[in-house]
Motif scaffolding. Structure first.
Motif, PDB file in Angstrom:
ATOM      1  N   SER A  48     114.839  61.448  42.383  1.00 32.88           N
ATOM      2  CA  SER A  48     113.779  60.639  41.792  1.00 32.88           C
ATOM      3  C   SER A  48     112.490  60.727  42.618  1.00 32.88           C
ATOM      4  O   SER A  48     111.393  60.887  42.064  1.00 32.88           O
ATOM      5  N   GLN A  49     112.614  60.659  43.932  1.00 37.11           N
ATOM      6  CA  GLN A  49     111.448  60.756  44.812  1.00 37.11           C
ATOM      7  C   GLN A  49     110.783  62.128  44.672  1.00 37.11           C
ATOM      8  O   GLN A  49     109.559  62.235  44.573  1.00 37.11           O
ATOM      9  N   CYS A  50     111.593  63.178  44.663  1.00 37.81           N
ATOM     10  CA  CYS A  50     111.040  64.534  44.549  1.00 37.81           C
ATOM     11  C   CYS A  50     110.360  64.756  43.203  1.00 37.81           C
ATOM     12  O   CYS A  50     109.289  65.363  43.128  1.00 37.81           O
ATOM     13  N   LEU A  51     110.964  64.253  42.137  1.00 34.56           N
ATOM     14  CA  LEU A  51     110.372  64.381  40.810  1.00 34.56           C
ATOM     15  C   LEU A  51     109.009  63.693  40.769  1.00 34.56           C
ATOM     16  O   LEU A  51     108.028  64.269  40.289  1.00 34.56           O
ATOM     17  N   ASN A  52     108.935  62.487  41.299  1.00 29.95           N
ATOM     18  CA  ASN A  52     107.657  61.758  41.344  1.00 29.95           C
ATOM     19  C   ASN A  52     106.624  62.483  42.205  1.00 29.95           C
ATOM     20  O   ASN A  52     105.446  62.544  41.844  1.00 29.95           O
ATOM     21  N   ASP A  53     107.068  63.043  43.326  1.00 33.20           N
ATOM     22  CA  ASP A  53     106.156  63.804  44.189  1.00 33.20           C
ATOM     23  C   ASP A  53     105.582  65.014  43.455  1.00 33.20           C
ATOM     24  O   ASP A  53     104.405  65.338  43.601  1.00 33.20           O
ATOM     25  N   LEU A  54     106.413  65.696  42.678  1.00 32.10           N
ATOM     26  CA  LEU A  54     105.948  66.882  41.946  1.00 32.10           C
ATOM     27  C   LEU A  54     104.930  66.516  40.870  1.00 32.10           C
ATOM     28  O   LEU A  54     104.019  67.294  40.592  1.00 32.10           O
ATOM     29  N   VAL A  55     105.062  65.343  40.274  1.00 31.65           N
ATOM     30  CA  VAL A  55     104.053  64.877  39.315  1.00 31.65           C
ATOM     31  C   VAL A  55     102.774  64.512  40.063  1.00 31.65           C
ATOM     32  O   VAL A  55     101.680  64.899  39.660  1.00 31.65           O
ATOM     33  N   ARG A  56     102.928  63.802  41.166  1.00 28.20           N
ATOM     34  CA  ARG A  56     101.764  63.370  41.961  1.00 28.20           C
ATOM     35  C   ARG A  56     100.964  64.575  42.463  1.00 28.20           C
ATOM     36  O   ARG A  56      99.732  64.546  42.487  1.00 28.20           O
ATOM     37  N   THR A  57     101.646  65.654  42.856  1.00 27.78           N
ATOM     38  CA  THR A  57     100.967  66.845  43.383  1.00 27.78           C
ATOM     39  C   THR A  57     100.586  67.841  42.285  1.00 27.78           C
ATOM     40  O   THR A  57     100.164  68.958  42.573  1.00 27.78           O
ATOM     41  N   GLU A  58     100.777  67.427  41.028  1.00 26.83           N
ATOM     42  CA  GLU A  58     100.380  68.212  39.845  1.00 26.83           C
ATOM     43  C   GLU A  58     101.144  69.521  39.696  1.00 26.83           C
ATOM     44  O   GLU A  58     100.625  70.499  39.150  1.00 26.83           O
ATOM     45  N   HIS A  59     102.393  69.543  40.150  1.00 30.05           N
ATOM     46  CA  HIS A  59     103.281  70.668  39.869  1.00 30.05           C
ATOM     47  C   HIS A  59     103.976  70.466  38.522  1.00 30.05           C
ATOM     48  O   HIS A  59     104.362  71.427  37.865  1.00 30.05           O
ATOM     49  N   LEU A  60     104.119  69.187  38.142  1.00 23.76           N
ATOM     50  CA  LEU A  60     104.685  68.803  36.853  1.00 23.76           C
ATOM     51  C   LEU A  60     103.749  67.788  36.208  1.00 23.76           C
ATOM     52  O   LEU A  60     103.016  67.089  36.903  1.00 23.76           O
ATOM     53  N   THR A  61     103.815  67.714  34.889  1.00 26.70           N
ATOM     54  CA  THR A  61     103.125  66.648  34.175  1.00 26.70           C
ATOM     55  C   THR A  61     104.176  65.723  33.570  1.00 26.70           C
ATOM     56  O   THR A  61     105.295  66.149  33.295  1.00 26.70           O
ATOM     57  N   LEU A  62     103.789  64.482  33.371  1.00 30.23           N
ATOM     58  CA  LEU A  62     104.636  63.503  32.696  1.00 30.23           C
ATOM     59  C   LEU A  62     103.846  62.988  31.510  1.00 30.23           C
ATOM     60  O   LEU A  62     102.796  62.355  31.671  1.00 30.23           O
ATOM     61  N   SER A  63     104.336  63.257  30.298  1.00 32.06           N
ATOM     62  CA  SER A  63     103.630  62.841  29.086  1.00 32.06           C
ATOM     63  C   SER A  63     103.842  61.353  28.831  1.00 32.06           C
ATOM     64  O   SER A  63     104.721  60.721  29.428  1.00 32.06           O
ATOM     65  N   ASP A  64     103.060  60.814  27.913  1.00 31.42           N
ATOM     66  CA  ASP A  64     103.177  59.403  27.560  1.00 31.42           C
ATOM     67  C   ASP A  64     104.545  59.065  26.978  1.00 31.42           C
ATOM     68  O   ASP A  64     105.002  57.934  27.080  1.00 31.42           O
ATOM     69  N   ASP A  65     105.196  60.050  26.363  1.00 26.86           N
ATOM     70  CA  ASP A  65     106.522  59.793  25.807  1.00 26.86           C
ATOM     71  C   ASP A  65     107.643  60.171  26.775  1.00 26.86           C
ATOM     72  O   ASP A  65     108.808  60.304  26.381  1.00 26.86           O
ATOM     73  N   GLY A  66     107.317  60.322  28.068  1.00 33.19           N
ATOM     74  CA  GLY A  66     108.336  60.467  29.100  1.00 33.19           C
ATOM     75  C   GLY A  66     108.926  61.848  29.264  1.00 33.19           C
ATOM     76  O   GLY A  66     110.049  61.990  29.758  1.00 33.19           O
ATOM     77  N   LEU A  67     108.179  62.878  28.908  1.00 31.06           N
ATOM     78  CA  LEU A  67     108.669  64.248  29.026  1.00 31.06           C
ATOM     79  C   LEU A  67     107.962  64.966  30.175  1.00 31.06           C
ATOM     80  O   LEU A  67     106.745  64.886  30.310  1.00 31.06           O
ATOM     81  N   TYR A  68     108.762  65.687  30.967  1.00 27.80           N
ATOM     82  CA  TYR A  68     108.230  66.447  32.103  1.00 27.80           C
ATOM     83  C   TYR A  68     108.029  67.898  31.693  1.00 27.80           C
ATOM     84  O   TYR A  68     108.870  68.489  31.014  1.00 27.80           O
ATOM     85  N   ALA A  69     106.909  68.464  32.137  1.00 26.13           N
ATOM     86  CA  ALA A  69     106.611  69.873  31.876  1.00 26.13           C
ATOM     87  C   ALA A  69     105.988  70.476  33.132  1.00 26.13           C
ATOM     88  O   ALA A  69     105.289  69.802  33.884  1.00 26.13           O
ATOM     89  N   ILE A  70     106.241  71.745  33.332  1.00 27.94           N
ATOM     90  CA  ILE A  70     105.704  72.434  34.501  1.00 27.94           C
ATOM     91  C   ILE A  70     104.248  72.801  34.243  1.00 27.94           C
ATOM     92  O   ILE A  70     103.860  73.111  33.115  1.00 27.94           O
ATOM     93  N   THR A  71     103.442  72.745  35.273  1.00 24.69           N
ATOM     94  CA  THR A  71     102.028  73.123  35.194  1.00 24.69           C
ATOM     95  C   THR A  71     101.894  74.572  35.680  1.00 24.69           C
ATOM     96  O   THR A  71     102.827  75.123  36.282  1.00 24.69           O
ATOM     97  N   PRO A  72     100.730  75.193  35.468  1.00 21.87           N
ATOM     98  CA  PRO A  72     100.526  76.535  36.030  1.00 21.87           C
ATOM     99  C   PRO A  72     100.731  76.563  37.547  1.00 21.87           C
ATOM    100  O   PRO A  72     101.311  77.501  38.094  1.00 21.87           O
ATOM    101  N   LYS A  73     100.270  75.523  38.230  1.00 29.93           N
ATOM    102  CA  LYS A  73     100.462  75.424  39.681  1.00 29.93           C
ATOM    103  C   LYS A  73     101.961  75.367  40.016  1.00 29.93           C
ATOM    104  O   LYS A  73     102.425  76.053  40.932  1.00 29.93           O
ATOM    105  N   GLY A  74     102.705  74.568  39.273  1.00 26.15           N
ATOM    106  CA  GLY A  74     104.144  74.474  39.497  1.00 26.15           C
ATOM    107  C   GLY A  74     104.848  75.786  39.212  1.00 26.15           C
ATOM    108  O   GLY A  74     105.776  76.185  39.925  1.00 26.15           O
ATOM    109  N   LEU A  75     104.409  76.477  38.172  1.00 33.86           N
ATOM    110  CA  LEU A  75     105.005  77.770  37.818  1.00 33.86           C
ATOM    111  C   LEU A  75     104.775  78.803  38.921  1.00 33.86           C
ATOM    112  O   LEU A  75     105.694  79.531  39.308  1.00 33.86           O
TER     113      LEU A  75
END
Length: 174
Positions: A48-75
């Motif tokens: 959970s901590q790592c997932l939140n960190d990846l969103v905070r550092t913009e490696h992943l996005t979290l949509s309004d409906d709760g879905l995670y997706a990888i960003t170009p930076k994360g890729l």
């Protein structure tokens, strides 16, 4: 997997990015958790901590409906770091992600929806598609919610059989 091959938060982040780069669609937290907790060295709180960190550092996005997706930076970072993951973890993850992607595809191809009507009955809408087009779109009326849900559930379990029987009825072999 019995042995723990993932030992720290950095490796957990690499694994989450590895998964996010391979799922066919944005993924809810439950799906990400299921796919990530494939190694006994990973606990829920670290995940959970790592997932939140990846969103905070913009490696992943979290949509309004709760879905995670990888960003170009994360890729980009996933491609650079994937070789840091043990081969056994990558192989297991690849199998799990393939099964998850297959399940997502099936959910898209086979859909059933129950909708209440003003008169107290229900509409059951059945959809069945292949990779190219919609094969079946059918609306049925059901007298009760239980009956409607039963129709929807039975259709979703085996739409191919339903479709074949319908076609056999409409085009009998003479």
């Amino acid at each position: 997997m019995d042995a723990a091959f993932i030992h720290d938060n950095l490796e957990i982040k690499f694994l989450i990015l590895y998964i996010a780069a391979r799922v066919s669609r944005p993924i809810p937290v439950e799906g990400m958790q299921e796919l990530t907790l494939c190694d006994s060295g990973i606990d829920y709180f670290s995940f959970s901590q790592c997932l939140n960190d990846l969103v905070r550092t913009e490696h992943l996005t979290l949509s309004d409906d709760g879905l995670y997706a990888i960003t170009p930076k994360g890729l980009r970072n996933s491609e650079i770091c994937e070789s840091s993951l043990p081969m056994s973890v990558r192989l297991l993850t690849d199998r799990n992600v393939a099964a998850y992607n297959q399940m997502l595809l099936r959910k898209e191809q086979v859909r059933a929806q129950v909708t209440p009507r003003k008169n107290g009955t229900y509409t059951v809408t059945l959809h069945f598609s292949d990779d190219v087009d919609e094969l079946l779109h059918l609306e049925l009326m059901a007298a009760t919610r239980d009956l409607a849900q039963g129709l929807a559930d039975r259709f979703q379990k085996n739409p191919e059989q339903f479709y074949t029987r319908l076609m056999d009825t409409l085009f009998p072999k003479e």
